[in-house]
Design a protein around this motif. Structure first.
Motif, PDB file in Angstrom:
ATOM      1  N   LEU A 124       0.829  -1.207   0.000  1.00  0.00           N
ATOM      2  CA  LEU A 124       0.000   0.000   0.000  1.00  0.00           C
ATOM      3  C   LEU A 124       0.865   1.259   0.000  1.00  0.00           C
ATOM      4  CD1 LEU A 124      -2.864  -1.045   2.441  1.00  0.00           C
ATOM      5  CD2 LEU A 124      -3.000  -0.793  -0.054  1.00  0.00           C
ATOM      6  N   ASP A 125       1.991   1.215   0.698  1.00  0.00           N
ATOM      7  CA  ASP A 125       2.906   2.365   0.690  1.00  0.00           C
ATOM      8  C   ASP A 125       3.404   2.640  -0.727  1.00  0.00           C
ATOM      9  OD1 ASP A 125       2.588   2.746   3.405  1.00  0.00           O
ATOM     10  OD2 ASP A 125       4.519   1.839   3.945  1.00  0.00           O
ATOM     11  N   GLN A 126       3.683   1.591  -1.476  1.00  0.00           N
ATOM     12  CA  GLN A 126       4.122   1.764  -2.870  1.00  0.00           C
ATOM     13  C   GLN A 126       2.988   2.282  -3.747  1.00  0.00           C
ATOM     14  OE1 GLN A 126       7.146   1.636  -4.148  1.00  0.00           O
ATOM     15  NE2 GLN A 126       8.008   1.107  -2.171  1.00  0.00           N
ATOM     16  N   VAL A 127       1.767   1.802  -3.482  1.00  0.00           N
ATOM     17  CA  VAL A 127       0.607   2.215  -4.275  1.00  0.00           C
ATOM     18  C   VAL A 127       0.395   3.722  -4.207  1.00  0.00           C
ATOM     19  CG1 VAL A 127      -1.929   2.112  -4.332  1.00  0.00           C
ATOM     20  CG2 VAL A 127      -0.603   0.004  -4.258  1.00  0.00           C
ATOM     21  N   VAL A 128       0.628   4.333  -3.053  1.00  0.00           N
ATOM     22  CA  VAL A 128       0.401   5.774  -2.903  1.00  0.00           C
ATOM     23  C   VAL A 128       1.679   6.597  -3.079  1.00  0.00           C
ATOM     24  CG1 VAL A 128      -1.631   5.471  -1.459  1.00  0.00           C
ATOM     25  CG2 VAL A 128       0.617   5.712  -0.387  1.00  0.00           C
ATOM     26  N   SER A 129       2.774   5.961  -3.420  1.00  0.00           N
ATOM     27  CA  SER A 129       4.045   6.675  -3.562  1.00  0.00           C
ATOM     28  C   SER A 129       4.083   7.455  -4.877  1.00  0.00           C
ATOM     29  CB  SER A 129       5.217   5.691  -3.503  1.00  0.00           C
ATOM     30  OG  SER A 129       5.341   4.998  -4.741  1.00  0.00           O
ATOM     31  N   ASN A 130       5.115   8.271  -5.014  1.00  0.00           N
ATOM     32  CA  ASN A 130       5.274   9.034  -6.256  1.00  0.00           C
ATOM     33  C   ASN A 130       5.819   8.172  -7.394  1.00  0.00           C
ATOM     34  OD1 ASN A 130       7.895   8.732  -5.402  1.00  0.00           O
ATOM     35  ND2 ASN A 130       8.382  10.913  -5.362  1.00  0.00           N
ATOM     36  N   ARG A 131       6.014   6.887  -7.144  1.00  0.00           N
ATOM     37  CA  ARG A 131       6.460   5.953  -8.175  1.00  0.00           C
ATOM     38  C   ARG A 131       5.320   5.038  -8.619  1.00  0.00           C
ATOM     39  NH1 ARG A 131      10.034   6.123  -4.080  1.00  0.00           N
ATOM     40  NH2 ARG A 131       9.231   4.206  -3.223  1.00  0.00           N
ATOM     41  N   SER A 132       4.091   5.458  -8.376  1.00  0.00           N
ATOM     42  CA  SER A 132       2.927   4.630  -8.670  1.00  0.00           C
ATOM     43  C   SER A 132       2.058   5.271  -9.750  1.00  0.00           C
ATOM     44  CB  SER A 132       2.098   4.450  -7.394  1.00  0.00           C
ATOM     45  OG  SER A 132       0.844   3.892  -7.688  1.00  0.00           O
TER      46      SER A 132
END
Length: 145
Positions: free
Chosen positions: A97-105
């Motif tokens: 979930l942290d990756q989903v909302v990151s600037n790399r998503s």
């Protein structure tokens, strides 16, 4: 993005993932959920929209087994039962979930352009908070030095 609402399974990709889970043998479902979460939580590369949408659905399934929580899955989630998911999936789901909302998503980029972006972001935060509750602020220290 084939989305009709902000729920974890309210898009074509996650709904298809739910269908794949329903078609799989019960003993294969945990590995499928784990694989989706690992792909999303993996190295901090660019996370594609399909992997992001599946990861949100998979994280919602982990949340659904949390005893204090209402199932966050809509009518488009899996209809077949899931095995008891091991506790280690909770932190893997948090990382995903942290990756989903990151600037790399790519998924976060697309939602940032949508009118209901803040509601989507709140739902992701709610899922994450069930998996890894925030630490409440400390009151005054019990002992002063």
């Amino acid at each position: 993005m084939g989305s009709w609402d902000i729920g974890p399974f309210d898009n074509d990709t996650a709904a298809d993932f739910a269908g794949d889970l329903d078609e799989a043998a019960l003993e294969e479902r945990e590995a499928m959920i784990r694989g989706v979460l690992k792909r999303a939580a993996g190295p901090p590369d660019f996370l594609g929209i399909d992997d992001g949408e599946r990861a949100v659905g998979a994280a919602a399934l982990v949340v659904a087994q949390h005893s204090d929580c209402d199932p966050p899955c809509s009518n488009y989630g899996p209809s077949e039962s899931l095995p008891e998911l091991p506790a280690d999936l909770r932190m893997l789901a948090v990382d995903a979930l942290d990756q989903v909302v990151s600037n790399r998503s790519e998924l976060a980029e697309l939602w940032a352009e949508a009118a209901n972006w803040s509601k989507w972001r709140q739902d992701i935060t709610r899922l994450r908070d069930v998996l890894d509750p925030p630490i409440p602020p400390q009151e005054d220290a019990l002992f002063e030095i």
